[in-house]
Design a protein around this motif. Structure first.
Motif, short mmCIF file in Angstrom:
data_model
loop_
_atom_site.label_atom_id
_atom_site.label_comp_id
_atom_site.label_asym_id
_atom_site.label_seq_id
_atom_site.Cartn_x
_atom_site.Cartn_y
_atom_site.Cartn_z
N TYR A 1 0.74 -1.36 0.00
CA TYR A 1 -0.03 0.07 0.10
C TYR A 1 0.81 1.25 0.11
CZ TYR A 1 -3.55 -3.20 0.99
OH TYR A 1 -4.56 -4.34 1.20
N ASN B 1 -0.62 7.19 1.49
CA ASN B 1 -1.98 7.92 1.20
C ASN B 1 -1.92 9.26 1.84
OD1 ASN B 1 -4.81 8.95 2.18
ND2 ASN B 1 -5.49 7.11 0.95
N GLY C 1 -13.51 -3.05 -1.70
CA GLY C 1 -13.63 -1.69 -1.97
C GLY C 1 -12.35 -0.69 -1.43
N THR C 2 -12.12 0.37 -1.76
CA THR C 2 -11.19 1.32 -1.31
C THR C 2 -11.28 1.43 0.33
OG1 THR C 2 -11.39 2.36 -3.14
CG2 THR C 2 -10.11 3.44 -1.72
N VAL C 3 -12.48 1.55 0.80
CA VAL C 3 -12.51 1.58 2.10
C VAL C 3 -12.05 0.58 3.00
CG1 VAL C 3 -14.40 1.69 4.02
CG2 VAL C 3 -14.54 3.13 1.98
N GLU D 1 -9.66 -1.70 1.76
CA GLU D 1 -8.24 -1.49 1.64
C GLU D 1 -7.67 -0.71 2.77
OE1 GLU D 1 -8.09 -2.48 -3.03
OE2 GLU D 1 -7.09 -0.54 -2.43
N GLN D 2 -8.33 0.62 2.79
CA GLN D 2 -8.03 1.58 3.75
C GLN D 2 -7.83 0.92 5.20
OE1 GLN D 2 -6.30 4.54 2.69
NE2 GLN D 2 -5.54 4.19 4.76
#
Lengths: 80, 287
Positions: B85, B88, B107-109, B111-112
């Motif tokens: 990763y 960010n 989703g991106t959420v 992954e975050q």
């Protein structure tokens, strides 16, 4: 949301300076970053009181200094 | 001379400040919220609990067959390629290499969430500093996503670094960091999660690999919560477990649950370990 915003402003305006100051105390940048983050985490939990202080940065600095003093102690580093 | 020294110290401090990498204010606020959640119930009186049978999370290696209808998540049968990763802007601390043999929340959420937990885990003193963090399990329950991640210890390490995260659908949530002596039983509790008009608590912990099941006991005398350990691969000296339980309805305010005992049993039903958390700290090591 306003409370979150003002903490964010406070954090962004002071974190760099505090890391620099703690670096002089600890001699280690990673330790300084960790200590400052821990101090700000504690500040975030008390922000409703701290924001009324004349100099809330002084509170965070004092907590960070105390943590640095503990770090120098051989006892185990407390975890969150 | 003093002026010269002062100037040099100032330069050193400014250099450190500009070279430092710290998370953004939102990450700090999340840590504070998580810690507040974990502290909420530490000092209250004995409470009764109502347990819902079958509300286990620990057999959710594939993600959720959560008790409240969250969609199942596929799990690769083999270790996936490692994923890295990148930084960010909101979370400038690079989480480093993360291995996800059980996939990641969608989703991106999602992954975050993984990146957040990995970043926090990276701060733990233990394991290979340049080694991977391994997402061992994740799932969905109570409208939240939970994760358990750990760093493989190095030979001679006296502590195992692991972290658990609990996130709402928008990615807001909290992360707990733990440094456990290897092969001992450990428990951590997140309290007063609101779902479907009731208060819930999550229990998560590490357990000896000899355990085939984990029993969580409560001070009310209600039926214990039975959990199946989450199996971690051979790089880790322990397995993990996770579950949720509901707070009693009769209390008008959030009830502060009290886990009184966690017991681990092997396949033959023999007790192999036991943990007795004390009021106050939510974790207690036992031998």
């Amino acid at each position: 949301m306003a409370e979150t915003g003002s903490f964010a402003d406070f954090y962004m305006g002071t974190v760099g300076r505090l890391v620099g100051q703690l670096f002089l105390v600890t001699g280690d940048l990673h330790d300084a970053e960790e200590i400052v983050q821990e101090a700000f985490t504690r500040a975030s939990m008390r922000w409703s009181q701290l924001r009324d202080y004349d100099v809330p940065e002084a509170w965070v600095r004092r907590v960070a200094m105390n943590l640095a003093a503990k770090l120098a102690d051989p006892e185990e580093v407390p975890h969150p | 001379m003093m002026g010269d020294l002062r100037e040099r110290l100032q330069e050193a401090a400014e250099a450190a400040a500009s070279n430092s990498r710290t998370p953004g204010p939102q990450a700090i606020l999340r840590r504070g919220r998580q810690r507040r959640r974990r502290q909420t119930a530490g000092l209250t009186a004995v409470m009764a609990l109502v347990l819902i049978a079958g509300t286990v999370l620990s057999n959710r290696l594939a993600g959720p067959t959560a008790p409240f209808g969250a969609p199942p998540t596929s799990r690769p049968s083999e270790v996936t390629a490692t994923s890295r990763y990148g930084p960010n802007p909101s979370y400038p601390l690079d989480p480093g290499e993360v291995q996800s043999p059980v996939g990641v929340p969608p989703g991106t959420v999602g992954e975050q969430m993984v990146a957040d937990v990995a970043s926090e885990l990276g701060r733990c003193r233990g394991g290979d500093p340049s080694g991977p963090k391994v997402l061992l399990a994740w799932g969905e329950a109570l409208g939240q996503t939970w994760l358990v991640m750990a760093k493989p210890p190095q030979p001679g390490d006296k502590r195992l670094c692991w972290s658990d995260g609990l996130f709402e659908a928008d990615g807001e949530g909290g992360i707990g960091n733990h440094r456990a002596p290897p092969e001992l039983l450990q428990v951590s509790v997140a309290k007063n999660l609101v779902f479907d008009g009731a208060y819930w608590s999550q229990v998560v912990g590490a357990v000896t690999k000899r355990a085939a099941r984990v029993q969580v006991h409560f001070d009310s005398g209600a039926s214990p919560l039975e959990l199946v350990p989450i199996k971690a691969d051979d790089r880790f000296p322990v397995n993990f477990y996770a579950g949720v339980y509901r707070q009693p309805k009769q209390y008008k305010r959030p009830a502060n649950s009290a886990v009184t005992r966690v017991v681990a049993y092997d396949n033959a039903g023999r007790k192999v370990d036991e943990c007795q958390p004390t009021p106050g700290p939510v974790e207690r090591r036992c031998g």
